[in-house]
Design a protein around this motif. Structure first.
Motif, PDB file in Angstrom:
ATOM      1  N   GLU A   1      44.756  40.834  49.072  1.00 49.77           N
ATOM      2  CA  GLU A   1      44.353  41.255  47.722  1.00 49.77           C
ATOM      3  C   GLU A   1      43.394  40.263  47.078  1.00 49.77           C
ATOM      4  N   ASN A   2      43.763  39.007  47.107  1.00 47.43           N
ATOM      5  CA  ASN A   2      42.947  37.997  46.432  1.00 47.43           C
ATOM      6  C   ASN A   2      41.751  37.557  47.263  1.00 47.43           C
ATOM      7  N   GLY A   3      41.795  37.828  48.560  1.00 44.32           N
ATOM      8  CA  GLY A   3      40.624  37.583  49.397  1.00 44.32           C
ATOM      9  C   GLY A   3      39.471  38.494  49.015  1.00 44.32           C
ATOM     10  N   VAL A   4      39.790  39.746  48.688  1.00 43.14           N
ATOM     11  CA  VAL A   4      38.755  40.683  48.226  1.00 43.14           C
ATOM     12  C   VAL A   4      38.145  40.169  46.921  1.00 43.14           C
ATOM     13  N   LEU A   5      39.011  39.766  45.981  1.00 44.76           N
ATOM     14  CA  LEU A   5      38.532  39.259  44.690  1.00 44.76           C
ATOM     15  C   LEU A   5      37.736  37.963  44.871  1.00 44.76           C
ATOM     16  N   TYR A   6      38.216  37.084  45.739  1.00 44.70           N
ATOM     17  CA  TYR A   6      37.521  35.819  45.997  1.00 44.70           C
ATOM     18  C   TYR A   6      36.122  36.082  46.554  1.00 44.70           C
ATOM     19  N   THR A   7      36.036  36.990  47.522  1.00 38.58           N
ATOM     20  CA  THR A   7      34.736  37.308  48.133  1.00 38.58           C
ATOM     21  C   THR A   7      33.771  37.874  47.101  1.00 38.58           C
ATOM     22  N   ALA A   8      34.255  38.779  46.244  1.00 38.47           N
ATOM     23  CA  ALA A   8      33.392  39.374  45.220  1.00 38.47           C
ATOM     24  C   ALA A   8      32.953  38.331  44.192  1.00 38.47           C
ATOM     25  N   THR A   9      33.886  37.465  43.796  1.00 38.09           N
ATOM     26  CA  THR A   9      33.599  36.486  42.741  1.00 38.09           C
ATOM     27  C   THR A   9      32.719  35.346  43.244  1.00 38.09           C
ATOM     28  N   TYR A  10      33.145  34.731  44.324  1.00 32.71           N
ATOM     29  CA  TYR A  10      32.446  33.530  44.783  1.00 32.71           C
ATOM     30  C   TYR A  10      31.412  33.817  45.874  1.00 32.71           C
ATOM     31  N   GLY A  11      31.578  34.910  46.601  1.00 30.83           N
ATOM     32  CA  GLY A  11      30.617  35.253  47.638  1.00 30.83           C
ATOM     33  C   GLY A  11      29.409  35.988  47.088  1.00 30.83           C
ATOM     34  N   PHE A  12      29.667  36.902  46.129  1.00 31.52           N
ATOM     35  CA  PHE A  12      28.581  37.716  45.584  1.00 31.52           C
ATOM     36  C   PHE A  12      28.263  37.397  44.126  1.00 31.52           C
ATOM     37  N   GLY A  13      29.081  36.575  43.486  1.00 32.24           N
ATOM     38  CA  GLY A  13      28.821  36.184  42.104  1.00 32.24           C
ATOM     39  C   GLY A  13      29.173  37.254  41.071  1.00 32.24           C
ATOM     40  N   TRP A  14      29.994  38.237  41.472  1.00 29.39           N
ATOM     41  CA  TRP A  14      30.401  39.288  40.530  1.00 29.39           C
ATOM     42  C   TRP A  14      31.648  38.812  39.780  1.00 29.39           C
ATOM     43  N   ASP A  15      31.423  38.188  38.607  1.00 30.98           N
ATOM     44  CA  ASP A  15      32.513  37.529  37.892  1.00 30.98           C
ATOM     45  C   ASP A  15      32.769  38.099  36.503  1.00 30.98           C
ATOM     46  N   GLY A  16      32.137  39.193  36.141  1.00 31.18           N
ATOM     47  CA  GLY A  16      32.370  39.759  34.816  1.00 31.18           C
ATOM     48  C   GLY A  16      33.740  40.390  34.723  1.00 31.18           C
ATOM     49  N   PRO A  17      34.198  40.667  33.494  1.00 27.28           N
ATOM     50  CA  PRO A  17      35.523  41.267  33.322  1.00 27.28           C
ATOM     51  C   PRO A  17      35.679  42.604  34.056  1.00 27.28           C
ATOM     52  N   LEU A  18      34.668  43.454  33.985  1.00 28.93           N
ATOM     53  CA  LEU A  18      34.762  44.751  34.661  1.00 28.93           C
ATOM     54  C   LEU A  18      34.762  44.565  36.178  1.00 28.93           C
ATOM     55  N   ALA A  19      33.852  43.748  36.685  1.00 26.69           N
ATOM     56  CA  ALA A  19      33.782  43.504  38.131  1.00 26.69           C
ATOM     57  C   ALA A  19      35.076  42.882  38.645  1.00 26.69           C
ATOM     58  N   SER A  20      35.629  41.936  37.892  1.00 23.86           N
ATOM     59  CA  SER A  20      36.884  41.304  38.314  1.00 23.86           C
ATOM     60  C   SER A  20      38.004  42.333  38.422  1.00 23.86           C
ATOM     61  N   ASN A  21      38.093  43.234  37.447  1.00 21.84           N
ATOM     62  CA  ASN A  21      39.139  44.259  37.487  1.00 21.84           C
ATOM     63  C   ASN A  21      38.906  45.265  38.604  1.00 21.84           C
ATOM     64  N   VAL A  22      37.666  45.643  38.836  1.00 21.00           N
ATOM     65  CA  VAL A  22      37.364  46.596  39.909  1.00 21.00           C
ATOM     66  C   VAL A  22      37.740  46.005  41.256  1.00 21.00           C
ATOM     67  N   PHE A  23      37.327  44.754  41.510  1.00 25.38           N
ATOM     68  CA  PHE A  23      37.622  44.154  42.808  1.00 25.38           C
ATOM     69  C   PHE A  23      39.089  43.755  42.937  1.00 25.38           C
ATOM     70  N   LYS A  24      39.717  43.438  41.842  1.00 28.48           N
ATOM     71  CA  LYS A  24      41.167  43.209  41.874  1.00 28.48           C
ATOM     72  C   LYS A  24      41.863  44.495  42.291  1.00 28.48           C
ATOM     73  N   PHE A  25      41.442  45.618  41.722  1.00 30.98           N
ATOM     74  CA  PHE A  25      42.033  46.918  42.032  1.00 30.98           C
ATOM     75  C   PHE A  25      41.772  47.296  43.498  1.00 30.98           C
ATOM     76  N   ILE A  26      40.574  47.061  43.981  1.00 28.81           N
ATOM     77  CA  ILE A  26      40.252  47.337  45.392  1.00 28.81           C
ATOM     78  C   ILE A  26      41.115  46.469  46.308  1.00 28.81           C
ATOM     79  N   GLY A  27      41.292  45.209  45.936  1.00 26.75           N
ATOM     80  CA  GLY A  27      42.152  44.313  46.712  1.00 26.75           C
ATOM     81  C   GLY A  27      43.592  44.786  46.729  1.00 26.75           C
ATOM     82  N   ILE A  28      44.086  45.266  45.591  1.00 25.00           N
ATOM     83  CA  ILE A  28      45.454  45.793  45.525  1.00 25.00           C
ATOM     84  C   ILE A  28      45.584  46.996  46.454  1.00 25.00           C
TER      85      ILE A  28
END
Length: 179
Positions: free
Chosen positions: A98-125
């Motif tokens: 779950e958090n690997g997906v969020l980590y990749t989106a946040t630190y790998g692609f730089g998608w760190d906004g509130p909406l992006a964080s929730n979307v990738f958190k949800f995808i990871g879940i």
């Protein structure tokens, strides 16, 4: 043709019930997970993945209670220590997924906004849920073996089986005596 453990239709119905219960508990876990995640993100300065890990741990605790006492209450309950250890281990793997997906989106692609964080958190879940469903039902909350139907008690003296009468054939004539 009957499959072991019931007909195919009965087995499919059982799986649908299991998925529905798993989904109900998991849905509550998703709400807890996202709620705690957003609460931490908006009230503290923790980094996104750290906030997510904390939220996931809270959701895991909530889910254990729901799975044990609702979704899988009909499953074997012996070996609670083993069950909890396996649940924690498989939940830990799910946490990494779950958090690997969020980590990749946040630190790998730089998608760190509130909406992006929730979307990738949800995808990871969602990704981790597939693993969790398989591992929990296979290893943690094992199904009890099917109960064999009880045999009718045997009668003390079974009734004799009637046999057809045998009629003796003619007796051989005795040999004359030689005197």
């Amino acid at each position: 043709m009957r499959a072991p453990g019931g007909s195919v239709l009965e087995r499919v119905r059982g799986l649908v019930r299991e998925v529905a219960k798993f989904g109900a508990v998991g849905g509550l876990g998703v709400l807890v997970n996202l709620g705690v995640f957003n609460l931490i993100r908006h009230t503290t300065d923790l980094q996104v993945v750290r906030a997510s890990v904390i939220a996931t741990v809270v959701a895991i605790a909530t889910n254990y209670i729901g799975f044990r006492y609702y979704a899988y209450r009909d499953r074997a309950q012996s070996g609670r220590t083993r069950e909890m250890a396996l649940f924690a281990a498989f939940s830990g793997v799910g946490l990494v997924i779950e958090n690997g997906v969020l980590y990749t989106a946040t630190y790998g692609f730089g998608w760190d906004g509130p909406l992006a964080s929730n979307v990738f958190k949800f995808i990871g879940i969602g990704t981790a849920t597939v693993f969790r469903f398989w591992s929990y039902r296979t290893w943690v909350f094992k199904a009890l073996p099917p109960v064999a139907p009880r045999a009718a008690p045997a009668a003390a003296d079974p009734a004799p089986v009637p046999r057809p009468e045998r009629r003796p054939g003619p007796l051989p004539e005795p040999e004359p005596a030689n005197n």
